[in-house]
Design a protein around this motif. Structure first.
Motif, short mmCIF file in Angstrom:
data_model
loop_
_atom_site.label_atom_id
_atom_site.label_comp_id
_atom_site.label_asym_id
_atom_site.label_seq_id
_atom_site.Cartn_x
_atom_site.Cartn_y
_atom_site.Cartn_z
N TYR A 1 0.82 -1.21 0.00
CA TYR A 1 0.00 0.00 0.00
C TYR A 1 0.86 1.26 0.00
O TYR A 1 0.58 2.22 -0.73
CB TYR A 1 -0.91 0.03 1.23
CG TYR A 1 -2.20 -0.74 1.08
CD1 TYR A 1 -3.06 -0.50 0.02
CD2 TYR A 1 -2.58 -1.69 2.02
CE1 TYR A 1 -4.26 -1.19 -0.11
CE2 TYR A 1 -3.77 -2.39 1.91
CZ TYR A 1 -4.61 -2.14 0.83
OH TYR A 1 -5.79 -2.82 0.71
N ALA A 2 1.88 1.28 0.87
CA ALA A 2 2.66 2.50 1.05
C ALA A 2 3.54 2.82 -0.15
O ALA A 2 3.63 3.98 -0.56
CB ALA A 2 3.53 2.37 2.31
N TYR B 1 -3.02 4.64 5.61
CA TYR B 1 -2.72 6.05 5.85
C TYR B 1 -1.92 6.64 4.69
O TYR B 1 -2.19 7.74 4.21
CB TYR B 1 -1.96 6.20 7.16
CG TYR B 1 -1.59 7.61 7.54
CD1 TYR B 1 -2.56 8.51 7.97
CD2 TYR B 1 -0.26 8.03 7.48
CE1 TYR B 1 -2.22 9.80 8.32
CE2 TYR B 1 0.08 9.33 7.83
CZ TYR B 1 -0.90 10.21 8.26
OH TYR B 1 -0.55 11.50 8.60
N PHE B 2 -0.93 5.88 4.22
CA PHE B 2 -0.11 6.35 3.11
C PHE B 2 -0.84 6.23 1.77
O PHE B 2 -0.71 7.08 0.90
CB PHE B 2 1.20 5.58 3.05
CG PHE B 2 2.19 6.00 4.11
CD1 PHE B 2 2.91 7.16 3.97
CD2 PHE B 2 2.38 5.23 5.24
CE1 PHE B 2 3.83 7.56 4.94
CE2 PHE B 2 3.29 5.60 6.22
CZ PHE B 2 4.01 6.78 6.08
N ALA B 3 -1.64 5.15 1.63
CA ALA B 3 -2.34 4.93 0.37
C ALA B 3 -3.44 5.96 0.13
O ALA B 3 -3.82 6.21 -1.02
CB ALA B 3 -2.94 3.52 0.34
N THR B 4 -3.95 6.56 1.19
CA THR B 4 -5.03 7.55 1.06
C THR B 4 -4.53 8.99 1.18
O THR B 4 -5.31 9.91 1.46
CB THR B 4 -6.12 7.31 2.13
OG1 THR B 4 -5.50 7.32 3.44
CG2 THR B 4 -6.81 5.98 1.92
N ALA C 1 -12.70 0.38 -0.47
CA ALA C 1 -12.87 1.80 -0.77
C ALA C 1 -11.65 2.36 -1.48
O ALA C 1 -11.77 3.22 -2.37
CB ALA C 1 -13.13 2.58 0.52
N ILE C 2 -10.47 1.89 -1.12
CA ILE C 2 -9.24 2.34 -1.76
C ILE C 2 -9.09 1.72 -3.14
O ILE C 2 -8.62 2.36 -4.09
CB ILE C 2 -8.02 1.99 -0.89
CG1 ILE C 2 -8.04 2.80 0.41
CG2 ILE C 2 -6.71 2.24 -1.64
CD1 ILE C 2 -6.99 2.39 1.41
N THR C 3 -9.52 0.46 -3.28
CA THR C 3 -9.31 -0.28 -4.52
C THR C 3 -10.29 0.14 -5.61
O THR C 3 -9.92 0.26 -6.79
CB THR C 3 -9.44 -1.79 -4.26
OG1 THR C 3 -8.54 -2.17 -3.21
CG2 THR C 3 -9.11 -2.60 -5.51
N ILE C 4 -11.57 0.35 -5.24
CA ILE C 4 -12.60 0.71 -6.23
C ILE C 4 -13.32 1.98 -5.79
O ILE C 4 -14.54 1.95 -5.55
CB ILE C 4 -13.58 -0.46 -6.43
CG1 ILE C 4 -14.10 -0.99 -5.07
CG2 ILE C 4 -12.95 -1.58 -7.23
CD1 ILE C 4 -15.20 -2.04 -5.21
N PRO C 5 -12.63 3.11 -5.69
CA PRO C 5 -13.21 4.32 -5.09
C PRO C 5 -14.32 4.96 -5.89
O PRO C 5 -15.20 5.62 -5.32
CB PRO C 5 -12.00 5.26 -4.97
CG PRO C 5 -11.08 4.82 -6.07
CD PRO C 5 -11.24 3.32 -6.14
N ALA D 1 -20.12 3.09 -1.03
CA ALA D 1 -20.76 2.45 0.13
C ALA D 1 -19.72 2.00 1.15
O ALA D 1 -19.93 2.13 2.37
CB ALA D 1 -21.61 1.27 -0.33
N MET D 2 -18.59 1.49 0.66
CA MET D 2 -17.53 1.03 1.55
C MET D 2 -16.90 2.18 2.33
O MET D 2 -16.43 1.98 3.44
CB MET D 2 -16.46 0.30 0.74
CG MET D 2 -16.87 -1.06 0.19
SD MET D 2 -17.34 -2.24 1.48
CE MET D 2 -19.13 -2.25 1.28
N ILE D 3 -16.90 3.36 1.75
CA ILE D 3 -16.37 4.53 2.46
C ILE D 3 -17.21 4.80 3.71
O ILE D 3 -16.68 5.05 4.80
CB ILE D 3 -16.36 5.77 1.54
CG1 ILE D 3 -15.32 5.59 0.43
CG2 ILE D 3 -16.07 7.04 2.35
CD1 ILE D 3 -15.33 6.70 -0.61
#
Length: 261
Positions: A75-76, A136-139, A207-211, A218-220
């Motif tokens: 992710y980072a 945290y880093f991915a977002t 949420a990160i993968t399919i924003p 919905a995942m957010i």
């Protein structure tokens, strides 16, 4: 560079990352394997349920930790380019999928050990916190919020309550855990909290993968709601768990007093 050379360079780069994660996985597995064997060598009660062997349930627990510890790095650093979040989410899903398997196998095959009771909650912490750092880093170094009007302080307060609960539990067991010769397995309050935190991990990963999709949006909401709920439950979980282990200690003391002449 020609197109073929660019493709070859990309393939070589990804191959090097695969090799790195394989080495990391093996190193973490060997580390925990050695720790359990060393603990058992000093005190045979650690692996008493498996007659000194690590046992399949404990092996699965170690594999879960080894898999999960690769996730924050992906992710980072976005190791696999545009597919990094997808790869990390799949690995995280595999790690979380084993969470219920080890406990079920331990009970069904009568391989419940003191090491397993300690390894299970430790594994949860080693999954949650490193992966949370990866998120945290991915977002972009922020927690996911469904709406900007929602105060960020609310999310940070929930995170602090979660961290504080785990820190206090670790401190308490560091001071008094040696009094529980057979170890203490997770109680219902801790299991409910773990399920909520697992929901946060899964929903945040999606949420990160399919924003940009309906499911991602919905995942957010689910991610934010589960983190908030985990923060609310954490202080109650701490009190319930401490009361539970104190009760267990009293039962052990009573049983020992009945055995003594």
């Amino acid at each position: 560079l020609t197109n073929n050379e660019v493709i070859s360079a990309s393939c070589l780069k990804y191959l090097s990352y695969y090799c790195w994660y394989l080495v990391e996985f093996i190193a973490v597995y060997e580390l925990f394997y050695s720790i359990l064997k060393t603990l058992h060598a000093h005190n045979s009660s650690w692996l008493e349920g498996t007659k000194g062997h690590i046992g399949i349930p404990n092996v699965i627990s170690i594999i879960r930790i080894a898999l999960a510890l690769c996730v924050p790095h992906i992710y980072a650093l976005q190791s696999f380019g545009q597919e990094s979040n997808t790869v990390a989410s799949i690995v995280l899903g595999l790690a979380l999928a084993t969470d219920a398997i080890d406990g079920y196998l331990a009970r069904s095959t009568n391989q419940t050990t003191k090491a397993g009771k300690a390894l299970d909650p430790l594994g949860d912490k080693l999954i949650f916190y490193p992966v949370a750092v990866g998120f945290y880093f991915a977002t972009g170094k922020q927690f996911i919020r469904p709406l900007e009007v929602i105060p960020a302080e609310l999310t940070y307060t929930a995170a602090i309550l979660i961290i504080l609960r785990d820190a206090l539990i670790i401190l308490w067991f560091f001071l008094y855990g040696k009094n529980y010769s057979q170890g203490v397995s997770a109680g219902y309050a801790d299991k409910i909290r773990t399920i909520i935190l697992s929901t946060w991990l899964v929903s945040t990963a999606l949420a990160i993968t399919i924003p940009e999709t309906s499911l991602g949006i919905a995942m957010i909401w689910i991610s934010w709601g589960s983190l908030l709920l985990a923060g609310i439950i954490s202080p109650f979980s701490f009190v319930i768990d401490i009361c539970r282990v104190v009760k267990i200690k009293k039962k052990q003391s009573y049983a020992n007093s009945k055995k003594s002449p």
